[in-house]
Design a protein around this motif. Sequence first.
Motif, mmCIF file in Angstrom:
data_model
loop_
_atom_site.group_PDB
_atom_site.id
_atom_site.type_symbol
_atom_site.label_atom_id
_atom_site.label_comp_id
_atom_site.label_asym_id
_atom_site.label_seq_id
_atom_site.Cartn_x
_atom_site.Cartn_y
_atom_site.Cartn_z
ATOM 1 N N GLY A 65 0.789 -1.223 0.000
ATOM 2 C CA GLY A 65 0.000 0.000 0.000
ATOM 3 C C GLY A 65 0.822 1.274 0.000
ATOM 4 N N ARG A 66 2.148 1.160 -0.133
ATOM 5 C CA ARG A 66 2.994 2.355 -0.093
ATOM 6 C C ARG A 66 2.916 3.163 -1.380
ATOM 7 N NH1 ARG A 66 8.635 0.088 2.575
ATOM 8 N NH2 ARG A 66 7.802 -0.352 4.662
ATOM 9 N N GLY A 67 2.805 2.482 -2.520
ATOM 10 C CA GLY A 67 2.688 3.196 -3.787
ATOM 11 C C GLY A 67 3.771 2.937 -4.809
ATOM 12 N N PRO A 68 5.068 2.905 -4.427
ATOM 13 C CA PRO A 68 6.121 2.760 -5.441
ATOM 14 C C PRO A 68 5.955 1.557 -6.359
ATOM 15 C CG PRO A 68 7.108 3.462 -3.394
ATOM 16 C CD PRO A 68 5.647 3.180 -3.099
ATOM 17 N N ALA A 69 5.468 0.436 -5.846
ATOM 18 C CA ALA A 69 5.332 -0.769 -6.674
ATOM 19 C C ALA A 69 4.385 -0.555 -7.845
ATOM 20 C CB ALA A 69 4.851 -1.947 -5.821
ATOM 21 N N ARG A 70 3.538 0.449 -7.767
ATOM 22 C CA ARG A 70 2.624 0.747 -8.870
ATOM 23 C C ARG A 70 3.372 1.183 -10.122
ATOM 24 N NH1 ARG A 70 -1.446 4.957 -6.253
ATOM 25 N NH2 ARG A 70 -2.116 5.102 -8.441
ATOM 26 N N VAL A 103 30.221 2.365 -14.231
ATOM 27 C CA VAL A 103 29.568 1.251 -13.544
ATOM 28 C C VAL A 103 28.062 1.314 -13.759
ATOM 29 C CG1 VAL A 103 29.262 0.086 -11.325
ATOM 30 C CG2 VAL A 103 31.362 1.378 -11.761
ATOM 31 N N ASP A 104 27.480 0.202 -14.199
ATOM 32 C CA ASP A 104 26.027 0.131 -14.276
ATOM 33 C C ASP A 104 25.462 0.022 -12.861
ATOM 34 O OD1 ASP A 104 25.847 0.249 -17.031
ATOM 35 O OD2 ASP A 104 25.896 -1.916 -17.295
ATOM 36 N N VAL A 105 24.198 0.447 -12.711
ATOM 37 C CA VAL A 105 23.573 0.436 -11.390
ATOM 38 C C VAL A 105 22.137 -0.052 -11.495
ATOM 39 C CG1 VAL A 105 22.892 1.817 -9.382
ATOM 40 C CG2 VAL A 105 25.001 2.377 -10.613
ATOM 41 N N ILE A 106 21.754 -0.926 -10.576
ATOM 42 C CA ILE A 106 20.365 -1.324 -10.386
ATOM 43 C C ILE A 106 19.969 -0.877 -8.983
ATOM 44 C CG2 ILE A 106 18.759 -3.263 -10.090
ATOM 45 C CD1 ILE A 106 20.433 -4.836 -12.095
ATOM 46 N N GLY A 107 18.790 -0.298 -8.854
ATOM 47 C CA GLY A 107 18.286 0.087 -7.545
ATOM 48 C C GLY A 107 16.999 -0.666 -7.245
ATOM 49 N N ILE A 108 16.971 -1.372 -6.133
ATOM 50 C CA ILE A 108 15.766 -2.117 -5.724
ATOM 51 C C ILE A 108 15.258 -1.507 -4.430
ATOM 52 C CG2 ILE A 108 14.808 -4.359 -5.096
ATOM 53 C CD1 ILE A 108 17.109 -5.667 -6.629
ATOM 54 N N GLY A 109 14.006 -1.056 -4.448
ATOM 55 C CA GLY A 109 13.463 -0.409 -3.260
ATOM 56 C C GLY A 109 11.958 -0.514 -3.182
ATOM 57 N N ASP A 110 11.425 -0.158 -2.026
ATOM 58 C CA ASP A 110 9.969 -0.224 -1.824
ATOM 59 C C ASP A 110 9.394 1.070 -1.276
ATOM 60 O OD1 ASP A 110 10.591 -0.221 0.966
ATOM 61 O OD2 ASP A 110 10.704 -2.410 0.978
ATOM 62 N N GLY A 111 10.276 2.102 -1.103
ATOM 63 C CA GLY A 111 9.774 3.339 -0.531
ATOM 64 C C GLY A 111 10.117 4.591 -1.316
ATOM 65 N N GLY A 112 11.123 4.499 -2.189
ATOM 66 C CA GLY A 112 11.537 5.658 -2.965
ATOM 67 C C GLY A 112 12.676 6.434 -2.336
ATOM 68 N N ASN A 113 13.033 6.092 -1.094
ATOM 69 C CA ASN A 113 14.144 6.757 -0.418
ATOM 70 C C ASN A 113 15.442 5.965 -0.548
ATOM 71 O OD1 ASN A 113 13.062 4.696 1.169
ATOM 72 N ND2 ASN A 113 13.420 5.742 3.109
ATOM 73 N N GLU A 114 15.424 4.934 -1.396
ATOM 74 C CA GLU A 114 16.593 4.080 -1.559
ATOM 75 C C GLU A 114 17.474 4.524 -2.733
ATOM 76 O OE1 GLU A 114 12.985 1.650 -0.221
ATOM 77 O OE2 GLU A 114 13.453 2.906 -1.964
ATOM 78 N N ARG A 171 10.020 11.981 -9.789
ATOM 79 C CA ARG A 171 8.883 12.812 -10.180
ATOM 80 C C ARG A 171 7.571 12.037 -10.043
ATOM 81 N NH1 ARG A 171 9.088 16.096 -15.730
ATOM 82 N NH2 ARG A 171 10.646 17.153 -14.456
ATOM 83 N N GLU A 172 7.550 10.793 -10.557
ATOM 84 C CA GLU A 172 6.332 9.988 -10.482
ATOM 85 C C GLU A 172 5.988 9.635 -9.034
ATOM 86 O OE1 GLU A 172 8.924 9.463 -12.394
ATOM 87 O OE2 GLU A 172 8.325 8.887 -14.433
ATOM 88 N N LEU A 173 7.034 9.316 -8.255
ATOM 89 C CA LEU A 173 6.805 8.982 -6.851
ATOM 90 C C LEU A 173 6.299 10.184 -6.071
ATOM 91 C CD1 LEU A 173 9.908 6.727 -6.109
ATOM 92 C CD2 LEU A 173 7.522 6.003 -6.201
ATOM 93 N N GLY A 174 6.777 11.362 -6.447
ATOM 94 C CA GLY A 174 6.311 12.570 -5.784
ATOM 95 C C GLY A 174 4.821 12.792 -5.965
ATOM 96 N N LYS A 175 4.304 12.381 -7.114
ATOM 97 C CA LYS A 175 2.866 12.498 -7.362
ATOM 98 C C LYS A 175 2.083 11.448 -6.580
ATOM 99 C CE LYS A 175 3.500 14.349 -12.040
ATOM 100 N NZ LYS A 175 3.323 14.087 -13.497
ATOM 101 N N LEU A 176 2.674 10.267 -6.459
ATOM 102 C CA LEU A 176 2.011 9.191 -5.714
ATOM 103 C C LEU A 176 2.079 9.420 -4.210
ATOM 104 C CD1 LEU A 176 3.261 5.986 -7.600
ATOM 105 C CD2 LEU A 176 0.949 6.940 -7.630
#
Length: 284
Positions: free
Chosen positions: A18-23, A160-171, A179-184
Amino acid sequence: MMDIFESLIALVASNRSGRGPARLCSPSVMSSALEVLTRARRVAVVTGFFVPSAGFPETDGPGGSAALARAVDLSGREASLWTDERCFSVVASASRAIDGVVPRAASEGSDILSWKPDLIVYLERLGRAADGGYYNMRGQDVSSMVVSLDDAVLTKREEVDVIGIGDGGNEAGMGNLRRELGKLMPSFSRFLSVVESDAPLPVDVSDWGGYALAGALSLSCGEWCGVDPDEVASMVEAEVAAGAVDGVTLKGEPSVDGFPLEIQRSVAAGVRDIVESQLLSPVP
């Protein structure tokens, strides 16, 4: 192939928290993350989220990172697993529980870069916000307790390539989605990370993103290299024994982000079922 990613997203990025980022996750997003991972040959996985009020790291991060680092190793690539001193014992306990990669402690991003990775995966690792601070999901400034390992991206990003895995947007690695997370999540917008990646992967629980990518990596080597439900349970229990707390409940209990151990096991089982269905019935 996209059917696999659709199934994985339904399992690990359905906005169950229910946090939103996964959307913001999609088959193409997960496919991109796997593509970046499979072209790498030397992968550094970085994790560790310290909870100041509890005095210990949280249970989300170490398990998914240990699983991913081991999968990288099993797939024939070179893997390293990194965290800071405060989180080291918990990360080590998780990886030890599955006979995984022995972790290393870093005091700054240059320590990771000295290993000369061609890919850094940040999994549930805080990334700095626009004001340079680090914030938890409660909007609390925890900068004094954060070792800035995200500076590995900022100092040598082009190599260096980078992958970021997160569930809150602060990672670290979630900055592309700011920008999209800011709207959510408008009330949380100023706490979002600005540290970008080549493939940000927003999921319900960061560990689950690690389990999904570890399992999906099996497709490149033709045999299972992910984690099993029993291994996930062993990791979480080992983390708690080492002092870890659930980041949502702040209790030293075998749960991750408020989801009990049974859910963690079911996610791991689901990832294996989805991936093995493809391994047993490959697309011609």
